[in-house]
Design an enzyme around this catalytic site. Structure first.
Site, PDB file in Angstrom:
ATOM      1  N   SER A 181     -22.944  42.937  -6.071  1.00 51.76           N
ATOM      2  CA  SER A 181     -23.639  44.228  -5.097  1.00 51.76           C
ATOM      3  C   SER A 181     -22.989  43.439  -3.878  1.00 51.76           C
ATOM      4  O   SER A 181     -22.184  43.550  -3.664  1.00 51.76           O
ATOM      5  CB  SER A 181     -25.248  44.390  -5.396  1.00 51.76           C
ATOM      6  OG  SER A 181     -25.553  43.359  -4.719  1.00 51.76           O
ATOM      7  N   LYS A 182     -23.465  45.256  -2.784  1.00 47.02           N
ATOM      8  CA  LYS A 182     -23.199  44.806  -1.350  1.00 47.02           C
ATOM      9  C   LYS A 182     -23.434  43.446  -1.068  1.00 47.02           C
ATOM     10  O   LYS A 182     -22.412  43.378  -0.033  1.00 47.02           O
ATOM     11  CB  LYS A 182     -24.476  45.493  -0.736  1.00 47.02           C
ATOM     12  CG  LYS A 182     -23.713  47.113  -0.430  1.00 47.02           C
ATOM     13  CD  LYS A 182     -25.049  47.481   0.145  1.00 47.02           C
ATOM     14  CE  LYS A 182     -24.540  48.204   1.761  1.00 47.02           C
ATOM     15  NZ  LYS A 182     -24.389  49.608   2.283  1.00 47.02           N
TER      16      LYS A 182
END
Ligand code: GLU
Length: 443
Positions: free
Chosen positions: A207-208
């Site tokens: 993820s980010k």
């Protein structure tokens, strides 16, 4: 059979690399088999799938060269086809109306699971099976009259003649229901290939928080589309030999679904950066120079005060080291300004420690005494002086490097000095000497 694959994203603005990897695999498989690659924009969530989000999706696909072979199908335009299918299922007893969850909104349409196990052969995961007891009836059209993902997805895949559904393995569970829908709609199901999740170093979904995660971010950082494409193609797939840098044609020739790995694929941003460096080096010189020049302009370091030849010499010297064009000013900016920053640690370690400035004075003298400034002459001057002083070459190399570049590392010192030229080098050494010999008088 004419293979037809599709990428079916729900656009939300930024495109996650995990999603675009699905597009890449679909594209590669279609190209490999001489089939067609289609795009279906699953834009039924109008709150998230704005025009802007759709535009960004198309832009990212174009940037990566993922051009669909037919006009994209927008799922939001297909509502009546979806509802007709629901109606058909109601009529032949595969669906029924019920008030789900007492919404007070009226009755939803539910699909009636046939009450037996479902199984299929997944081209990546092998044979998969789900017991009847684990599959409940499910909503295919909401009480408010809108179709649900499962129905829309299957109806559109049938309409588009999709032969291979290649998508993330978060959809495996859905596939059993989809198979029941195909059957009830009287359509032959496509083949399915579920791609492994992409994960971080801890094995959690990438993820980010783990770093850049969206295609747009990589584009802004200066990654080349071919490098990102190549890297993502290897995320969960390999050609079966040790090739890593592969042209698009090579990827197309080698790509099969059998070689997609079933286990999660780990993102390694350092490897991606390395890959980009490989693609940067492989660019035609003029293209690479244009990217460097653009980066210098953005950094305010392009002044026109330098000859074309000087700029090209610097580019040639730096090309082995610069993995991302936007990092060029950081790594090579000192060639283009006298106002370059000094790395504090390098100054402390190489100039301010015992002997650093003396070494620099010695090199001012030695370099001042030679006329032609080539890698060979500057190296000979340094080695001679080191010998005279009974020092190792390193004792002279590092202080000079820091004085003329401000940096602890970089290209080979002697090549660097030759490109900078005698005048610039001596002026920089002089300035470093007066700046660091008596720091108290500084500003
Ligand atoms: N819109 C769904 C997604 O983005 C489609 C999945 C598919 O069938 O490919 O996950």
């Amino acid at each position: 059979m004419n293979v037809r694959t599709r990428f079916a994203p729900s656009p939300t603005g930024d495109v996650h690399i995990g999603n675009i990897r699905a597009a890449i695999f679909n594209w590669l498989y279609a190209r490999h088999t001489g089939g067609a690659f289609l795009l279906r924009v699953e834009d039924t969530d109008r709150a998230r799938s704005t025009d802007e989000a759709c535009r960004r999706l198309l832009e990212v696909m174009e940037w990566l060269g993922l051009t669909p072979d037919e006009e994209p199908l927008y799922q939001s335009t297909r509502q009546s086809a979806h509802l007709e299918a629901a109606e058909q299922l109601l009529q032949n007893g595969h669906a029924y109306r019920a008030d789900k969850g007492d919404t007070g909104q009226g009755e939803a349409v539910l699909f009636r699971m046939p009450g037996r196990d479902f199984s299929f052969h997944d081209d990546v995961k092998g044979d998969l099976r789900k017991a009847a007891a684990d599959m409940k009836d499910f909503v295919i059209a909401r009480a408010n009259g809108t179709p649900v993902f499962h129905l829309a997805n299957v109806v559109d895949d049938i309409a588009m003649g999709v032969t291979h559904v290649v998508r993330g393995d978060d959809h495996v569970e859905n596939t059993f229901r989809h198979l029941a829908l195909y059957e009830a709609l009287g359509a032959a199901p496509p083949r399915f290939a579920h791609l492994p999740m992409i994960v971080n170093a801890q094995g959690k979904p990438y993820s980010k928080r783990d770093g850049d995660a969206f295609v747009g971010e990589f584009r802004e950082k200066g990654y080349l589309p071919d490098a990102l494409f190549n890297y993502l193609a290897l995320l969960g797939w390999s050609p079966g030999d040790d090739r890593e840098v592969m042209s698009r044609d090579e990827l197309v020739a080698a790509f099969t679904l059998e070689r997609v790995q079933a286990s999660a694929a780990q993102v390694d941003l350092r490897k991606l950066e390395w890959m980009n460096g490989e693609y940067m080096r492989a660019l035609p010189e003029a293209e690479r120079e244009a990217l460097y020049r653009d980066a210098l302009e953005r950094a305010g370091l392009w002044s026109g005060a330098f000859s074309e030849e000087y700029f090209r010499d610097v580019c040639a010297l730096m090309q082995e080291r610069v993995k991302l064009a936007p990092l060029f000013p950081e790594q090579a900016g000192f060639f283009f300004t006298e106002d370059f920053a000094f790395d504090e640690k390098a100054v402390r370690k190489r100039l301010l420690k015992e002997g650093g400035l003396d070494a620099l004075r010695q090199m001012r003298d030695a370099l001042g005494a030679i006329d032609s400034f080539t890698p060979e002459t500057t190296e000979a001057a340094l080695r001679q002086r080191a010998e005279t002083l009974g020092l190792g070459a390193g004792a002279l190399v590092h202080p000079v490097r820091v004085a003329v570049s401000g940096l602890p590392g970089g290209p080979g010192l002697f090549e660097m000095l030759a490109v900078l030229g005698k005048e610039r080098v001596l002026a920089r050494i002089d300035r470093a000497l007066s700046r660091f010999a008596d720091p108290v008088t500084e500003g």
